[in-house]
Design a protein around this motif. Structure first.
Motif, PDB file in Angstrom:
ATOM      1  N   ALA A   1      -1.032   4.379   4.448  1.00  0.00           N
ATOM      2  CA  ALA A   1      -0.485   5.009   3.101  1.00  0.00           C
ATOM      3  C   ALA A   1      -0.571   5.957   2.816  1.00  0.00           C
ATOM      4  O   ALA A   1       0.028   7.378   2.638  1.00  0.00           O
ATOM      5  N   GLU A   2      -1.698   6.568   3.446  1.00  0.00           N
ATOM      6  CA  GLU A   2      -3.016   8.074   3.393  1.00  0.00           C
ATOM      7  C   GLU A   2      -1.884   9.106   3.929  1.00  0.00           C
ATOM      8  O   GLU A   2      -2.509  10.082   3.257  1.00  0.00           O
ATOM      9  N   MET A   3      -1.203   8.370   4.568  1.00  0.00           N
ATOM     10  CA  MET A   3      -0.250   9.598   5.817  1.00  0.00           C
ATOM     11  C   MET A   3       0.981   9.753   5.016  1.00  0.00           C
ATOM     12  O   MET A   3       1.986  10.723   5.926  1.00  0.00           O
TER      13      MET A   3
ATOM     14  N   LYS B   1      -3.534   0.388   4.178  1.00  0.00           N
ATOM     15  CA  LYS B   1      -4.262   1.385   3.492  1.00  0.00           C
ATOM     16  C   LYS B   1      -3.907   2.725   4.153  1.00  0.00           C
ATOM     17  O   LYS B   1      -4.462   4.392   3.593  1.00  0.00           O
ATOM     18  N   LEU B   2      -4.572   2.442   5.707  1.00  0.00           N
ATOM     19  CA  LEU B   2      -3.959   4.014   6.490  1.00  0.00           C
ATOM     20  C   LEU B   2      -3.252   4.927   6.407  1.00  0.00           C
ATOM     21  O   LEU B   2      -2.407   6.055   6.337  1.00  0.00           O
TER      22      LEU B   2
ATOM     23  N   TYR C   1       0.605  -1.667   0.209  1.00  0.00           N
ATOM     24  CA  TYR C   1      -0.147   0.071   0.247  1.00  0.00           C
ATOM     25  C   TYR C   1       0.643   1.309  -0.327  1.00  0.00           C
ATOM     26  O   TYR C   1       0.238   2.626  -0.950  1.00  0.00           O
TER      27      TYR C   1
END
Length: 222
Positions: free
Chosen positions: A219-221, A216-217, A24
Motif C-alpha cells: 500500500a505504501e508503494m 501494508k508495504l 490496506y
C-alpha cells in the motif's frame, strides 16, 4: 485506477487473502488475480504437481477452499508464465501471494514483489534481540522455513498449523509449543488470516501475519 497483480500458487480468486491486501490499499488500487492452478481439478493437481522426494514442498488453496500440496519445482515454469501474462497485460506491480522461496523468477519491466525477500529481513529488524518462533502450514516445511529466516544449519522453534485445514485447537497447540521459546511468532504463509493470528497469540506471545505485513508495504508503494 491503477491495478496491482496478485498471483497465487493455488486458484484465484483468493477470497481469504485478497480482502487483507485490499484493506490496506484503501481503494487506491485494484487487484487483478491469477492462480497457478486455475483450471485444474484436484485430481490433475495431484497428478501433475505433487512433490517427489527431495522437492520443495508448498501448500495452497483451491477455489473450493480445500488444500493442495504441491512441488515448487513442478509449478515454477507455470508461475513464471502467469507473471509474464500479467506483465503483458500492462500490470506494473505484481505481488506473489506465497512466502515460499522461488529462485529465478523475473520480469522485464514490472516490479515483482516476492514476500520471501522482504519478510525475513523486516522481521529480523523488528526483533531487536528477541527470540523468533515460526508457525508454518506443514511439518515438512520446517527446515526450509528456518533456513529462510535464520540461515542454513540454524535452529528456531517451529510448529505446524495449516491455514486451510487447521482448527482452533491446532493453532492454540502450536502457540503453546512456542510460548516458552519465542518472544515473537511469525505465521509464515500468505494463507493465514486474522483469526489464525488471534489463535496463535492466545498463549501471550505477539504474532505477525505475513499477508498483513505485505499489504501494508504494498500500500505504501501505490
Amino acid at each position: 485506477m491503477k491495478n496491482i497483480g496478485l498471483i497465487t500458487i493455488g486458484q484465484a480468486p483468493r477470497q481469504d487473502v485478497a480482502p487483507i491486501i485490499e484493506k490496506y490499499l484503501e481503494g487506491k488500487a485494484g487487484l487483478v488475480q491469477s492462480g497457478v492452478l486455475d483450471g485444474f481439478t484436484a485430481e490433475q493437481v495431484k497428478e501433475y504437481y505433487s512433490p517427489a522426494p527431495g522437492e520443495y514442498v508448498l501448500t495452497t488453496r483451491m477455489a473450493d477452499g480445500s488444500a493442495a500440496v504441491i512441488s515448487r519445482e513442478r509449478i515454477q515454469s507455470v508461475l513464471q508464465g502467469k507473471i509474464d501474462a500479467m506483465e503483458a497485460a500492462g500490470i506494473r506491480t505484481i505481488l506473489l501471494a506465497c512466502t515460499g522461496v522461488f529462485p529465478g523468477l523475473h520480469t522485464s519491466a514490472a516490479h515483482l514483489i516476492e514476500p520471501d525477500r522482504i519478510i525475513p529481513p523486516v522481521v529480523q529488524a523488528m526483533l531487536d534481540g528477541r527470540r523468533l518462533g515460526l508457525i508454518g502450514p506443514l511439518p515438512e516445511q520446517e527446515d526450509a522455513m528456518i533456513e529462510k529466516f535464520a540461515g542454513a544449519g540454524a535452529r528456531l522453534p517451529f510448529a505446524a498449523a495449516s491455514p486451510y485445514t487447521g482448527t482452533e485447537a491446532d493453532f492454540r497447540a502450536a502457540a503453546e509449543r512456542l510460548r516458552d521459546h519465542a518472544d515473537v511468532i511469525v505465521l509464515d504463509c500468505m494463507g493465514y488470516v486474522e483469526q489464525h493470528r488471534e489463535w496463535a497469540a492466545s498463549a501471550g506471545v505477539p504474532a505477525v501475519l505475513s499477508n498483513a505485513l505485505m499489504g501494508k508495504l504494498v500500500a505504501e508503494m501505490v
